[in-house]
Write a protein that holds these residues in place. Structure first.
Motif, short mmCIF file in Angstrom:
data_model
loop_
_atom_site.label_atom_id
_atom_site.label_comp_id
_atom_site.label_asym_id
_atom_site.label_seq_id
_atom_site.Cartn_x
_atom_site.Cartn_y
_atom_site.Cartn_z
N HIS A 145 -0.58 5.04 -14.41
CA HIS A 145 0.74 5.17 -13.82
C HIS A 145 0.71 4.99 -12.30
N ASN A 146 -0.35 5.46 -11.66
CA ASN A 146 -0.47 5.32 -10.22
C ASN A 146 -0.59 3.86 -9.81
N SER A 202 1.60 19.57 -5.65
CA SER A 202 1.83 18.27 -5.03
C SER A 202 0.83 17.93 -3.93
N HIS A 203 0.25 18.97 -3.33
CA HIS A 203 -0.64 18.76 -2.18
C HIS A 203 -1.89 19.64 -2.28
N TYR A 204 -2.93 19.17 -1.60
CA TYR A 204 -4.08 20.00 -1.29
C TYR A 204 -3.98 20.36 0.20
N SER A 205 -4.68 21.40 0.59
CA SER A 205 -4.65 21.82 1.99
C SER A 205 -6.06 22.05 2.51
N LEU A 206 -6.31 21.56 3.71
CA LEU A 206 -7.55 21.88 4.42
C LEU A 206 -7.24 23.03 5.37
N LEU A 207 -7.88 24.16 5.15
CA LEU A 207 -7.67 25.33 5.99
C LEU A 207 -8.80 25.40 7.02
N PRO A 209 -1.37 14.80 0.25
CA PRO A 209 -0.96 14.66 -1.15
C PRO A 209 -2.15 14.61 -2.10
N VAL A 210 -1.94 15.12 -3.29
CA VAL A 210 -2.95 15.04 -4.35
C VAL A 210 -3.34 13.59 -4.59
N GLU A 211 -2.35 12.70 -4.53
CA GLU A 211 -2.60 11.28 -4.80
C GLU A 211 -3.53 10.65 -3.75
N PHE A 212 -3.52 11.19 -2.54
CA PHE A 212 -4.37 10.64 -1.49
C PHE A 212 -5.84 10.85 -1.83
N LEU A 213 -6.18 12.04 -2.32
CA LEU A 213 -7.57 12.30 -2.70
C LEU A 213 -7.96 11.45 -3.91
N ALA A 214 -7.03 11.26 -4.83
CA ALA A 214 -7.31 10.41 -6.00
C ALA A 214 -7.61 8.97 -5.57
N ARG A 215 -6.87 8.47 -4.58
CA ARG A 215 -7.11 7.12 -4.08
C ARG A 215 -8.50 7.02 -3.44
N MET A 239 0.84 -1.19 0.00
CA MET A 239 0.00 0.00 0.00
C MET A 239 0.88 1.24 0.00
N GLN A 240 0.50 2.24 -0.81
CA GLN A 240 1.29 3.45 -0.91
C GLN A 240 1.28 4.22 0.40
N LYS A 241 2.44 4.74 0.78
CA LYS A 241 2.56 5.51 2.01
C LYS A 241 2.44 6.99 1.69
N PHE A 242 1.54 7.67 2.39
CA PHE A 242 1.32 9.09 2.15
C PHE A 242 1.92 9.91 3.29
N THR A 243 2.29 11.15 2.97
CA THR A 243 2.88 12.04 3.95
C THR A 243 1.96 13.22 4.21
N PHE A 244 1.64 13.47 5.47
CA PHE A 244 0.75 14.55 5.87
C PHE A 244 1.52 15.53 6.76
N SER A 245 1.00 16.75 6.84
CA SER A 245 1.58 17.72 7.75
C SER A 245 0.49 18.63 8.28
N VAL A 246 0.70 19.14 9.49
CA VAL A 246 -0.24 20.06 10.12
C VAL A 246 0.55 21.28 10.58
N LYS A 247 0.10 22.46 10.20
CA LYS A 247 0.81 23.70 10.54
C LYS A 247 -0.16 24.72 11.13
N SER A 248 0.35 25.51 12.06
CA SER A 248 -0.40 26.63 12.60
C SER A 248 -0.19 27.84 11.70
N VAL A 249 -1.26 28.50 11.30
CA VAL A 249 -1.15 29.64 10.40
C VAL A 249 -0.33 30.76 11.04
N THR A 250 -0.55 31.01 12.31
CA THR A 250 0.08 32.16 12.96
C THR A 250 1.57 31.96 13.22
N THR A 251 1.99 30.72 13.40
CA THR A 251 3.39 30.49 13.78
C THR A 251 4.25 29.90 12.68
N HIS A 252 3.65 29.36 11.65
CA HIS A 252 4.44 28.68 10.63
C HIS A 252 4.33 29.31 9.24
N TYR A 253 3.60 30.39 9.10
CA TYR A 253 3.52 31.04 7.79
C TYR A 253 4.86 31.71 7.48
#
Length: 270
Positions: free
Chosen positions: A216-217, A24-29, A76-82, A1-15
């Motif tokens: 290809h995927n 390469s990615h979509y973002s949930l704001l 990742p974009v690929e995660f939503l495609a899956r 199974m393909q391994k996906f990479t996720f990240s979580v960032k705070s808008v105020t401290t990591h912008y």
């Protein structure tokens, strides 16, 4: 199974470090303070606080200029495609599938969604490495499905015909069964008795990705699975997948993953 990479960032401290690589990615704001405007299909949409919305990376960059508080969940974009493929393959998921696109994933943060967001945030910040990726994958899947289900309740329109959805379903099924031997869009179009251009238009319109991307995927997932689970090398995998030209497969792998096989195996599989 393909391994996906996720990240979580705070808008105020990591912008602006919270911005993913374009394309390469979509973002949930998760908008907690402020408001943003998005322009989609020629219409301006105002999104207020206490809202969770899915943005493409280029949209996120503009949106963050007016946001004063919140979190960004990158996937990742690929995660939503899956996930789209999973919903196509299950008949009871067709309604939800119509809303599993960035343009429609926007909803108020309900208690159910806030619980999932909190779980994702805690898991990401946890010092426990064991099964973290599996937990993040499962939680993100549940979150996107909950968002799509909420959107479906609010909007009863069906943007795609059942005939088109059945076509995508048949294509995905054919790819799963034949990607080891059939690697061109034209070969699948022949099996479906339609032109390659027509097939690509329908697949791209409904899934958001080209027909060749899905092919290809499937190849890439098989390659990574063989490397991870059976320890196969590049040459073995190439022959297993029906590639007589190992150099050609090597170029395909590097283009798809952004890394050559040796580096990918070292960084991702160890």
């Amino acid at each position: 199974m393909q391994k996906f990479t996720f990240s979580v960032k705070s808008v105020t401290t990591h912008y602006p470090s919270c911005l993913p690589k374009v394309g390469s990615h979509y973002s949930l704001l998760w908008l907690q303070n402020g408001e943003i405007q998005t322009v989609r299909n020629g219409s301006i949409n105002l999104i207020n606080q206490n809202t969770l919305t899915c943005l493409r990376s280029e949209e996120l960059q503009d949106a963050l200029k007016t946001v004063s508080g919140g979190y960004i969940f990158n996937f990742p974009v690929e995660f939503l495609a899956r996930l789209q493929t999973e919903m196509i393959m299950t008949g009871d998921g067709l309604g939800v599938f119509n809303f599993l696109v960035p343009e429609k994933l926007c909803t108020t943060v309900t208690p159910e969604i806030q619980l999932l967001l909190g779980s994702l945030l805690r898991e990401y910040e946890s010092e426990k490495d064991i099964c973290r990726n599996e937990m993040m994958t499962g939680l993100m899947r549940l979150l996107l499905l909950q968002m799509a289900r909420d959107c479906e309740i609010d909007d009863v329109s069906l943007p795609y015909s059942l005939e088109d959805i059945r076509l995508v379903n048949r294509f995905i099924d054919l790819v799963k069964k034949n990607f080891m031997t059939l690697k061109r869009v034209s070969e699948y179009a022949d099996l479906l008795h339609i032109s390659p251009n027509y097939l690509n238009i329908k697949i791209k319109r409904i899934s958001g990705f080209t027909a060749s991307y899905h092919i290809h995927n499937a190849i890439l997932e098989e390659a990574i699975g063989k490397a991870r689970n059976e320890g196969m090398g590049l040459k073995q995998i190439a022959y297993h997948l029906g590639y007589e030209d190992v150099a050609y497969f090597s170029k395909f792998f590097k283009k798809a993953t952004g890394k050559n096989f040796a580096k990918f195996k070292c960084l991702e599989l160890n």
